[in-house]
Design a protein around this motif. Sequence first.
Motif, short mmCIF file in Angstrom:
data_model
loop_
_atom_site.label_atom_id
_atom_site.label_comp_id
_atom_site.label_asym_id
_atom_site.label_seq_id
_atom_site.Cartn_x
_atom_site.Cartn_y
_atom_site.Cartn_z
N ARG A 195 73.75 72.88 13.04
CA ARG A 195 72.74 72.51 12.03
C ARG A 195 72.10 71.17 12.38
O ARG A 195 70.89 71.00 12.25
CB ARG A 195 73.40 72.43 10.65
CG ARG A 195 72.43 72.12 9.52
CD ARG A 195 73.16 71.70 8.26
NE ARG A 195 73.91 70.48 8.44
CZ ARG A 195 73.37 69.25 8.47
NH1 ARG A 195 72.06 69.11 8.32
NH2 ARG A 195 74.12 68.19 8.65
N ALA A 220 66.87 77.10 9.16
CA ALA A 220 68.27 77.19 9.57
C ALA A 220 69.07 75.97 9.15
O ALA A 220 70.30 76.00 9.12
CB ALA A 220 68.36 77.37 11.09
N ARG A 273 72.50 81.91 4.40
CA ARG A 273 73.39 80.85 4.85
C ARG A 273 74.52 80.62 3.83
O ARG A 273 75.68 80.40 4.21
CB ARG A 273 72.59 79.57 5.07
CG ARG A 273 73.37 78.44 5.71
CD ARG A 273 72.48 77.34 6.24
NE ARG A 273 71.52 76.92 5.24
CZ ARG A 273 70.22 77.24 5.27
NH1 ARG A 273 69.75 78.01 6.23
NH2 ARG A 273 69.39 76.81 4.34
N GLU A 323 77.03 83.24 4.40
CA GLU A 323 77.85 82.94 5.58
C GLU A 323 78.99 82.00 5.20
O GLU A 323 80.13 82.17 5.65
CB GLU A 323 76.98 82.32 6.68
CG GLU A 323 76.02 83.28 7.38
CD GLU A 323 76.72 84.14 8.42
OE1 GLU A 323 77.97 84.08 8.52
OE2 GLU A 323 76.02 84.86 9.15
#
Length: 656
Positions: free
Chosen positions: A100, A155, A364, A367
């Motif tokens: 990240r 992202a 995300r 996840e």
Amino acid sequence: MILLTLLGCLRGPVDHLTTQRVVPAALRVPDVDRVCRTGGALGYALVAVPRRTPHEALVIADTTAALCDEESARALELEALLHRREGRIEAVRDAMEAGRRVRRRAALRHASAFAHTTARWDWIGESCGRVKRDDQLTFLVGLMAGTLAMLDDKATGSEVGVPLDTLARVGRAARCVDSATWWEVPATFEAAAWTLVPGDAPEGVDPWDAIQDAARRGSAGGVRLGWALVAVLASNAGREAIVRTALSEAEASFASTPAPADWALLDAFARDLLQHEADMLGIREQGYRPAGLTLPEPSPPGPRADRRPVRRAHRRSLCRGALMRARSLLKPLVLSALAAFSTVASAASLCVYDPAGKAGDYHRLMEDFALEASSWGTPVEVRAYTDEETAARDFEAGQCDGVVATGVRLQRFNRFPSTVEAMGALPTYAHLKELLKTVTTSPAAAQKLAKDGRETVGFIPVGAVYLFVRDRNVASVPALAGKRIATMDYDKAAPAMVARVGAVMVPADLGTIGPKFNNGAVDAAYVSAPAYEPFELHRGLASSGGVLKSPLAQATLQVMVKSSAFPADFGAKSRTWFLGRFDHAVGLAQKAEGGIPAKYWVDIPAAESAGWADMFLDVRVKLRDEGAYDPTMLKVMRSIRCKMDAARAECAENRE
């Protein structure tokens, strides 16, 4: 110092020198690592040039510098995947966080490159100005930077703040140069925007067919950048079949057609992107990277070769005692290894809808949830979907063990959780939080969340739903009479609301609601604030429109699973975990709300508030009586509204 002095003397000609000499030379070098490091060094020198900013030179410097970050981020993504296969949860978290941070740096550099592109060609996204033939390659590199900036920023959780309308602007700007001249790269950029922004493609055009056709035409001339973009975008959208097509056709093109000399660097970059997608598939399926871009079919393991010496019987006799003594010591290690293996072999699958795919905030979050579930001993695999109905259908057909979709989409499975999104039932995020606390802690609610072998195990707030109107004077219920309202065709509440106010229902879906509002085909549309930027709703609002500040409903993503695929306590654990992420999820929505200019927000006059409340109540009662809303959930939400504001008129009534 010599370079800085030279650049300082050149001033104005820096752009010309860079685009005419430096760029062509760099693009002939098929070494991404070498060129990206040069780009980083060149950038520092260029910003030291006084008087005039060399925008074109900085487009190249910043974009090439970001390629190093892209390479590092891809390596960390592979590392995280390998750790996941081995069941090393903390190592996965560490690699993801490191990735990240690198993605954030890449997003900053790509965003800087795109900013220099728009500074040089300030008409980008609005019209088509002139791009000199010698500058067109720099122009295209800048458009590529804009696309990558958007993907990298998503992202990271949008830390950099790249505007969500960037992709639409890139798509329109790509039409301003001749696509055939540049091996269909512009057509690929344009179609890429169509795949990422619902409703952006021309009517009747399938975005995925269009982008593959453009990539195929480009690869015939030895330029594989189109196929690389196809693979990245298809992977992000969870379209594995398209990823495999891109890998296969690109590999055939690499073998048969050399790249033009001026595209050696970008072709090398394209190969790196394609290889990464092949590596991700290979590790996920086989546990190791493939030798090329296409993956062989996994072969069943054959018999292990017996490499012990001929006198193995004698040795077995000598070692039997030692082996028996070691068995008790080895047993825990063996069980641990088997547990790690089972993390891969027996993972339950979740079909996760997020309009932004794997790069999206909600994917995300899922996840993170999957990692947490793995720490409970319940491995979970997250599959990305950018089409909500497909995700719901795949869950219904047994293609996955769970699904993440909006409550209104999942109402066909269980009315109790979907009624959370009832019209006007939860006026604020505070009301929603109080409801989810109740649902999470109540044994009676837990029973209602399970139905027909399925259970709702989590709620994710995605934002209050607001009415966007092209005429800001439409702020009362009577003013809606005769207005055309875009409504989701699968939402049972929409027809009831439209009929109640005397408006005209215009069927729409996620791909058409933005264009219909912007081009005036409808007078109003209801969406959450996160849709404002990517759908470019400012075009429909223009100078006279507005956003009514009173929410129509609270939209949620709901996590529904097949009960038989998970442990009995999975639902309770999961709901508690998601409740702990409530503030984070609401923060994402509030950030999007803050991105809507203050001039567009329209306060509902106090004299009109009662009219809206009455209309909402009528709709809820009608849909309850028709079986669309769950009466128990409506009662719970009424009690919360009256607890937080006992003066509400409905609190003296008993209609719900």
